[in-house]
Design an enzyme around this catalytic site. Structure first.
Site, PDB file in Angstrom:
ATOM      1  N   PHE A  60     -27.210 126.220   1.534  1.00  0.00           N
ATOM      2  CA  PHE A  60     -28.480 126.805   1.104  1.00  0.00           C
ATOM      3  C   PHE A  60     -28.969 126.069  -0.151  1.00  0.00           C
ATOM      4  CE2 PHE A  60     -30.956 130.414  -0.795  1.00  0.00           C
ATOM      5  CZ  PHE A  60     -31.788 130.663   0.275  1.00  0.00           C
ATOM      6  N   ASP A  62     -19.749 130.959   0.435  1.00  0.00           N
ATOM      7  CA  ASP A  62     -20.906 131.837   0.350  1.00  0.00           C
ATOM      8  C   ASP A  62     -21.046 132.536   1.702  1.00  0.00           C
ATOM      9  OD1 ASP A  62     -23.433 133.026   0.342  1.00  0.00           O
ATOM     10  OD2 ASP A  62     -24.209 131.550  -1.087  1.00  0.00           O
ATOM     11  N   TYR A  83     -28.374 142.110   1.121  1.00  0.00           N
ATOM     12  CA  TYR A  83     -29.669 142.529   1.681  1.00  0.00           C
ATOM     13  C   TYR A  83     -29.969 141.908   3.040  1.00  0.00           C
ATOM     14  CZ  TYR A  83     -31.070 138.233  -0.815  1.00  0.00           C
ATOM     15  OH  TYR A  83     -31.138 136.959  -1.298  1.00  0.00           O
ATOM     16  N   LYS A  84     -29.024 141.107   3.576  1.00  0.00           N
ATOM     17  CA  LYS A  84     -29.256 140.506   4.890  1.00  0.00           C
ATOM     18  C   LYS A  84     -28.640 141.415   5.947  1.00  0.00           C
ATOM     19  CE  LYS A  84     -29.967 136.073   2.775  1.00  0.00           C
ATOM     20  NZ  LYS A  84     -29.431 134.793   2.322  1.00  0.00           N
ATOM     21  N   ARG A 115     -36.508 130.611  13.184  1.00  0.00           N
ATOM     22  CA  ARG A 115     -35.218 131.311  13.171  1.00  0.00           C
ATOM     23  C   ARG A 115     -35.389 132.716  13.724  1.00  0.00           C
ATOM     24  NH1 ARG A 115     -32.297 131.619   7.427  1.00  0.00           N
ATOM     25  NH2 ARG A 115     -34.081 133.004   7.131  1.00  0.00           N
TER      26      ARG A 115
HETATM   27  C1  LIG Z   1     -29.829 134.263   1.128  1.00  0.00           C
HETATM   28  C2  LIG Z   1     -28.916 133.329   0.469  1.00  0.00           C
HETATM   29  C3  LIG Z   1     -28.892 133.217  -0.925  1.00  0.00           C
HETATM   30  C4  LIG Z   1     -29.859 134.013  -1.769  1.00  0.00           C
HETATM   31  O1  LIG Z   1     -29.489 134.052  -3.092  1.00  0.00           O
HETATM   32  P1  LIG Z   1     -30.181 135.044  -4.119  1.00  0.00           P
HETATM   33  O2  LIG Z   1     -29.679 134.616  -5.406  1.00  0.00           O
HETATM   34  O3  LIG Z   1     -29.749 136.436  -3.726  1.00  0.00           O
HETATM   35  O4  LIG Z   1     -31.655 134.926  -3.987  1.00  0.00           O
HETATM   36  C5  LIG Z   1     -27.989 132.352  -1.498  1.00  0.00           C
HETATM   37  N1  LIG Z   1     -27.132 131.632  -0.739  1.00  0.00           N
HETATM   38  C6  LIG Z   1     -27.133 131.716   0.616  1.00  0.00           C
HETATM   39  C7  LIG Z   1     -26.156 130.907   1.410  1.00  0.00           C
HETATM   40  C8  LIG Z   1     -28.031 132.558   1.255  1.00  0.00           C
HETATM   41  O5  LIG Z   1     -28.052 132.635   2.583  1.00  0.00           O
END
Ligand SMILES: *Cc1c(COP(=O)(O)O)cnc(C)c1O
Length: 422
Positions: A131, A209, A234-235, A382
């Site tokens: 990410f 992660d 939150y996912k 997606r």
């Molecule tokens: C959604 C996601 C994030 C989001 O990070 P925030 O700090 O909560 O905005 C980070 N890393 C990955 C791999 C994600 O999928």
């Protein structure tokens, strides 16, 4: 009455829904629009019905009425308590997980912590399917800890994680291997056990992660010997917009929280001038938790725990296999191609399709077909499949609605390229 029930594919989907052991879970979520097909739960999960009275109580009774008296009975340990309820979903011991910060900040804390624990190792290994925020955080942590190089291994096809090349990049100079367990764009699911073992074989730590795998894929942090992990709530955990992340640190780890704060102190209300770290996982907290957002995390976590990760994974694979089969059959002739691994063992719970008109297709789907996927540049659409509330008929209807868009001139009304943030 389903408008597509005359389609020959409908019967299979309807039967799959009626024999789905998780079918009842869709009633656990707020659903204001029965015709909406929501396929973006991998970005923001739905609102669990239980969260509504819970938050009402937190606001009205705990905050409104009891005010500061709520800290001791309800709020002070909430992040550790919810961390403990997340633990079984990720194969961790209850005392090794705490909720804190955003995922990016939590990742920064653990990355700096891991690099500081290995001052003589100069290399950090990751890949380009990670990410973007994770790559920014990793580079920033490398810069701040001095003389470190981030090696970003490239995927050959932008779909499959370059596992062998990652392993080849590990050596005695490597401090940390840091990866997303499921890639946000292609949905590639990494072999956590193999990569963790490879990092350990050269004396490096590993940081996973879990943002796109927690609540979607069974995870065994303890079994794999993982050092460090973070993830979003939150996912697939349905914790609500901006709900805080979770942090996992293996019990015997030498990693220290680089942002010492009073919430990690063993006696915060002594207001000691000296920092004295608490022995529990709460040492990875820093400052006051956002209690409203934190409280909202619990209902989604308990729904997932009740459903069970094995059942969730089984349905997730059935959903994605079905979606891929239908898109091969009906969407490929219209220029779509699969941008997600074909092998279910290497796939998380979303399916990405590539199309040169991906951007305008996404816009038209949302505006005209009441289907919400999301778009990731340059051409990925997606589709997040959330086993707790996505059904097989939802997938069938999505494909039918897509065919409907292509059969009219709907697409031509939308711009071809993305011009704003989404
Ligand atoms: C959604 C996601 C994030 C989001 O990070 P925030 O700090 O909560 O905005 C980070 N890393 C990955 C791999 C994600 O999928």
């Amino acid at each position: 009455m389903d408008p597509y029930q005359d389609d020959p594919g409908y019967t299979f989907a309807a039967e799959a829904d009626s024999s789905d052991p998780l079918a009842e879970y869709c009633n656990e979520f707020v659903d204001h629009d029965k015709t909406l097909i929501y396929l973006d739960g991998n970005s923001l999960g739905r609102l669990p019905k239980q969260a509504v009275p819970l938050l009402h109580d937190v606001i009205d009774a705990q905050w409104g009425e009891r005010l500061i008296r709520s800290w001791a009975p309800s709020w002070w340990n909430l992040a550790s308590r919810i961390g403990s309820s997340i633990a079984p979903l990720i194969g961790a011991r209850p005392g090794d997980v705490v909720v804190a910060d955003s995922t990016s900040v939590a990742l920064f804390k653990l990355t700096v912590g891991a690099l500081s624990a290995a001052p003589d190792r100069t290399k950090i290994v990751t890949d380009n399917l990670n990410f973007p925020s994770d790559l920014y955080v990793t580079q920033a942590a490398a810069d701040i800890t001095g003389s470190r190089t981030v090696v970003v291994v490239e995927s050959e096809d932008d779909i499959h994680g370059p596992e062998e090349a990652l392993i080849a990049a590990l050596d005695g100079d490597t401090a940390l291997l840091t990866l997303s367990h499921v890639s946000f764009k292609s949905g590639y699911l990494y072999d956590m056990e193999k990569l963790t073992a490879a990092a350990h074989a050269v004396g490096a730590k590993v940081l996973w992660d879990l943002s796109h795998s927690v609540g979607a894929v069974p995870i065994d942090l303890l079994g794999c010997g993982v050092d460090l992990a973070v993830g979003c709530t939150y996912k697939y955990l349905n914790g609500g917009p901006g709900s805080p992340a979770f942090i996992y640190v293996r019990a015997d780890s030498d990693v220290v929280n680089p942002i010492a704060g009073w919430w990690g102190h063993r006696d915060p209300f002594a207001f000691d001038q000296e920092f004295g770290e608490t022995a529990t996982i709460a040492r990875f907290q820093t400052g006051t938790m956002p209690i409203l957002s934190l409280a909202a995390v619990e209902p989604g976590v308990s729904l997932t725990a009740r459903a069970g990760m094995e059942a969730v994974r089984r349905k997730s694979i059935q959903l994605s296999e079905y979606f891929i089969e239908l898109s091969d059959l009906r969407l490929r002739p219209l220029g779509y191609s699969l941008a997600t691994p074909r092998s279910p063992e290497r796939r998380g719970s979303h399916v990405s399709l590539r199309h040169p008109d991906g951007w305008r297709i996404t816009q038209a789907l949302i505006a005209e077909a009441n289907v919400i996927p999301d778009f990731r540049a340059p051409d990925n659409i997606r589709f997040g499949l959330c086993p707790l509330y996505t059904g097989f008929v939802d997938i069938h209807s999505t494909v039918m609605r897509l065919l409907g868009l292509h059969a009219t001139d709907a697409l031509s009304r939308y711009p071809q390229t993305r011009d704003s943030v989404s």
